[in-house]
Enzyme design. Structure first.
Site, short mmCIF file in Angstrom:
data_model
loop_
_atom_site.label_atom_id
_atom_site.label_comp_id
_atom_site.label_asym_id
_atom_site.label_seq_id
_atom_site.Cartn_x
_atom_site.Cartn_y
_atom_site.Cartn_z
CG HIS A 113 26.67 6.18 51.73
ND1 HIS A 113 26.59 6.39 52.92
CD2 HIS A 113 28.05 6.42 51.67
CE1 HIS A 113 27.92 5.72 53.60
NE2 HIS A 113 28.73 6.21 52.54
CG ASP A 116 22.86 5.46 52.92
OD1 ASP A 116 23.16 4.41 52.22
OD2 ASP A 116 23.80 6.52 53.37
CD GLU A 244 35.15 8.06 56.90
OE1 GLU A 244 34.14 8.94 56.10
OE2 GLU A 244 35.00 7.57 57.12
CD GLU A 280 34.63 4.41 60.24
OE1 GLU A 280 33.94 5.67 59.54
OE2 GLU A 280 34.78 3.41 60.55
CG HIS A 283 39.00 3.98 58.52
ND1 HIS A 283 37.96 5.11 57.90
CD2 HIS A 283 37.33 2.94 58.80
CE1 HIS A 283 36.57 4.66 57.02
NE2 HIS A 283 36.47 2.97 58.34
CG ASP A 308 32.62 8.61 60.08
OD1 ASP A 308 31.89 9.46 60.73
OD2 ASP A 308 32.40 7.61 59.02
CG ASP A 319 35.71 -0.43 59.00
OD1 ASP A 319 36.16 -0.74 60.44
OD2 ASP A 319 35.16 0.32 57.74
CG ASP A 321 31.85 0.16 60.87
OD1 ASP A 321 32.87 0.77 60.76
OD2 ASP A 321 31.06 -0.17 59.83
CG ASP A 351 30.46 4.82 59.04
OD1 ASP A 351 29.64 3.77 59.24
OD2 ASP A 351 31.55 4.79 58.77
C1 XUL Z 1 33.43 2.88 55.21
C2 XUL Z 1 32.87 4.07 55.91
C3 XUL Z 1 32.49 5.07 55.20
C4 XUL Z 1 32.38 6.55 55.04
C5 XUL Z 1 31.00 6.86 54.59
O1 XUL Z 1 34.78 2.08 56.40
O2 XUL Z 1 33.73 4.28 56.52
O3 XUL Z 1 30.93 4.06 55.29
O4 XUL Z 1 32.53 6.64 56.64
O5 XUL Z 1 31.12 6.56 53.09
CO CO Z 2 32.84 6.30 57.95
#
Ligand code: XUL
Ligand code: CO
Length: 452
Positions: A113, A116, A244, A280, A283, A308, A319, A321, A351
C-alpha cells in the site's frame, strides 16, 4: 545447511536478519528449518517452473509494518527497522529490511500500500514528496536485486477521513481526496514497474442501510474505477487492475462481497477487460465459500488475476490472516488453477501475518517457508492427480449423458420444455447415480503421500 553468499549491495547498512544467510531448496528429507522442502524454483511442473507458476510475493504491510498490535494491546514484535524518528530514513531502513529478507528467501516480488512504504504526511504535498523519495530508493533496490512489484495499492481505509468509505463516500470531497491518493499510488506503482494494481474496498460498503444510498454508492465506485483505469492507461500502465473481494470487516457489508458479486459488477460497468480478481483464502471463507469455490468462479470467467494466500481459523469467524498450511484446501485450488491458464497477470501474495506472540525475527522465515512449501506441495500433488489418477475420467463420466444425443441437443438449445416432458414420460424415474464425494476426497489424501 546450504549457505550462499549474498551480495553486500543487497543488504543495507545494518543486517536485520543475521541468523539466516539464505534459504534454498534441500528436498523433503531435509530437516533444516531454514530450507525449502518442496519449493524448488527451477523445477518444471505442467510445462512451467515453480517460480513462474507462483510469482510469490511478500506483503509489505504484514511483514514489515505490522507490530502485532490488536484491539486489546500494542504490538510485542520487535521491529529494529522502525526506530529512526525521521520518516524518510525510517522508510529506507524498512526497505533495507524488506529487501534483505526477500533476497535471503529468494522471493522475487513484493506488494505494497502507498503508506506501507512511508508514513502518510500531514497533507497531500508532504505525502507526495515522501512517496517520491522512497520510490527512488525502491527503484535502486529493485534494480540491484531483480526484485519486482507484483501489485501496488492505496490504503483507503486506515485514515479516519475514510470512515464512511472512500470512492463510495456520501461526501464528494472525500471521494476527490481518495482520487488524489490513488493518482499518487498509481504514479509510484507505474514508476516501480508494478505488474498489477489492486483495489480492496475495506470501507466501500455500509454500516447501516438506513443512511446509505446503495445504488449511488456503487455507481460512484464504478465511476472511480473507470477514472483510475483511464488515468493509468494514459500514463502507460500495461498491467491488470484487480478487485479483491471480501464480504465484510471493517464494513458491516462490503460491496465487493465475493467473486460472483464482483464479476456481476464488472460486467455491468463494462470493466471486465481491464479488471480481474485478487482472491484471498480467508475472505472466501468469511463469505461462507470454500477457497476452491471462489477460484472456480473466477476461472470460469477468465478472471483469476491473483491470490492473497493465507488461511482462516476453523473456530474463529474473523479474518485471522494466518500463513497457509491447509494442504487439502490448497490441492483442490491448485487442481482448478492447473486446469485453467493460471493467473492472469498476478501470482501468490502472502497476505498473512505472524501470530502476535511469534516475536523472533526468524519467525518471518518459518512462516514464508511453510507457506511456499505448502503451495509447492499442492502444485506437485494437483498435477500428479490430474495426470495419473482417474480424477478427470470420473468427473467427466458424471456428465456422460450430455455427450449423448438428447443431452447435446439440450446444450445446443434445440429442446423445448415439451421435449423434456416427452423424454421423461418415456424414460420413467431416472436411475440414482452416486456423487462419490468421499472417493474424490480420498484421492487428494492419498496423493498427498505420493508426492515425490
Ligand atoms: C484486508 C486485505 C488487504 C488487501 C490490500 O483484508 O486483504 O490487505 O489485500 O488492501
Ligand atoms: Co488481501
Amino acid at each position: 545447511m546450504a549457505h550462499q553468499t549474498i551480495a553486500p549491495v543487497l543488504i543495507g547498512k545494518q543486517e536485520y536478519f543475521p541468523q539466516v544467510s539464505s534459504v534454498s531448496f534441500e528436498g523433503h528429507s531435509s530437516s533444516n528449518p531454514f530450507a525449502y522442502k518442496f519449493y524448488d524454483p527451477a523445477r518444471v511442473i505442467a510445462g512451467k517452473s515453480m517460480k513462474d507458476h507462483f510469482k510469490f510475493a511478500v506483503a509489505y504491510w504484514h511483514s514489515f509494518c505490522g507490530t502485532g498490535a490488536d484491539p486489546f494491546g500494542s504490538g510485542p514484535r520487535p521491529m529494529p527497522w522502525l526506530q529512526n524518528p525521521d520518516p524518510i530514513q525510517k522508510a529506507k531502513d524498512k526497505m533495507d529490511a524488506a529487501f534483505e529478507f526477500m533476497t535471503k528467501m529468494g522471493l522475487n516480488y513484493y506488494c505494497f500500500h502507498d503508506f506501507d512504504l512511508v508514513e502518510e504526511g500531514s497533507d497531500l504535498q508532504v505525502s507526495r514528496y515522501r512517496l517520491e523519495s522512497i520510490a527512488d530508493y525502491a527503484l535502486e533496490k529493485q534494480e540491484n536485486s531483480g526484485i519486482k512489484v507484483l501489485w501496488g495499492t492505496a490504503n483507503l481505509f486506515s485514515h479516519p477521513r475514510y470512515m464512511n468509505g472512500a470512492a463510495s463516500n456520501p461526501d464528494f470531497s472525500i471521494v476527490a481526496y481518495a482520487g488524489a491518493q490513488v493518482k499518487n499510488a498509481l504514479d509510484i506503482s507505474i514508476k516501480l514497474g508494478a505488474e498489477n494494481y489492486v483495489f480492496w474496498g475495506g470501507r466501500e460498503g455500509y454500516m447501516s442501510l438506513l443512511n446509505t444510498h446503495m445504488k449511488q454508492e456503487q455507481e460512484q465506485l464504478a465511476r472511480f474505477f473507470t477514472m483510475a483505469r483511464d488515468y493509468a492507461r494514459k500514463k502507460g500502465f500495461k498491467g491488470y487492475f484487480f478487485i479483491e473481494p471480501k464480504p465484510a470487516e471493517p464494513s458491516k457489508h462490503q460491496y465487493d462481497f465475493d467473486a460472483a458479486t464482483v464479476l456481476g459488477f464488472l460486467q455491468k460497468y463494462d470493466l471486465l477487460e481491464d479488471f480481474k480478481l485478487n482472491l484471498e483464502v480467508n475472505h472466501a471463507t468469511l463469505a461462507q465459500h470454500t477457497f476452491a469455490h471462489e477460484v472456480q468462479v473466477a476461472v470460469d470467467s477468465g478472471a483469476l488475476g491473483s491470490i492473497d494466500a493465507n488461511r482462516g481459523d476453523e473456530q474463529n469467524g474473523w479474518d485471522t490472516d494466518q500463513f497457509p498450511n491447509n494442504h487439502m484446501e490448497l490441492v483442490e485450488a491448485m487442481m482448478i488453477i492447473l486446469q485453467s491458464d493460471g493467473f492472469v497477470g498476478g501470482g501468490v501474495n502472502f497476505d498473512a501475518k505472524l501470530r502476535r506472540n511469534s516475536t523472533d525475527l526468524e519467525d518471518l522465515f518459518y512462516a514464508h517457508i511453510g507457506g511456499m512449501d505448502a503451495f509447492a506441495k499442492a502444485l506437485i500433488v494437483a498435477d500428479k492427480i490430474l495426470r495419473e489418477s482417474d480424477y478427470l475420467k470420473m468427473k467427466n463420466e458424471r456428465y456422460q449423458s450430455f455427450q449423448e444425443e438428447k443431452g447435446q441437443q439440450f446444450l445446443r438449445g434445440e429442446l423445448k420444455m415439451e421435449d423434456l416432458s416427452i423424454y421423461s414420460w418415456n424414460q420413467g424415474e431416472p436411475e440414482a447415480k452416486s456423487g462419490k464425494q468421499e472417493l474424490y476426497e480420498n484421492l487428494i489424501a492419498e496423493y498427498l503421500y505420493r508426492f515425490i
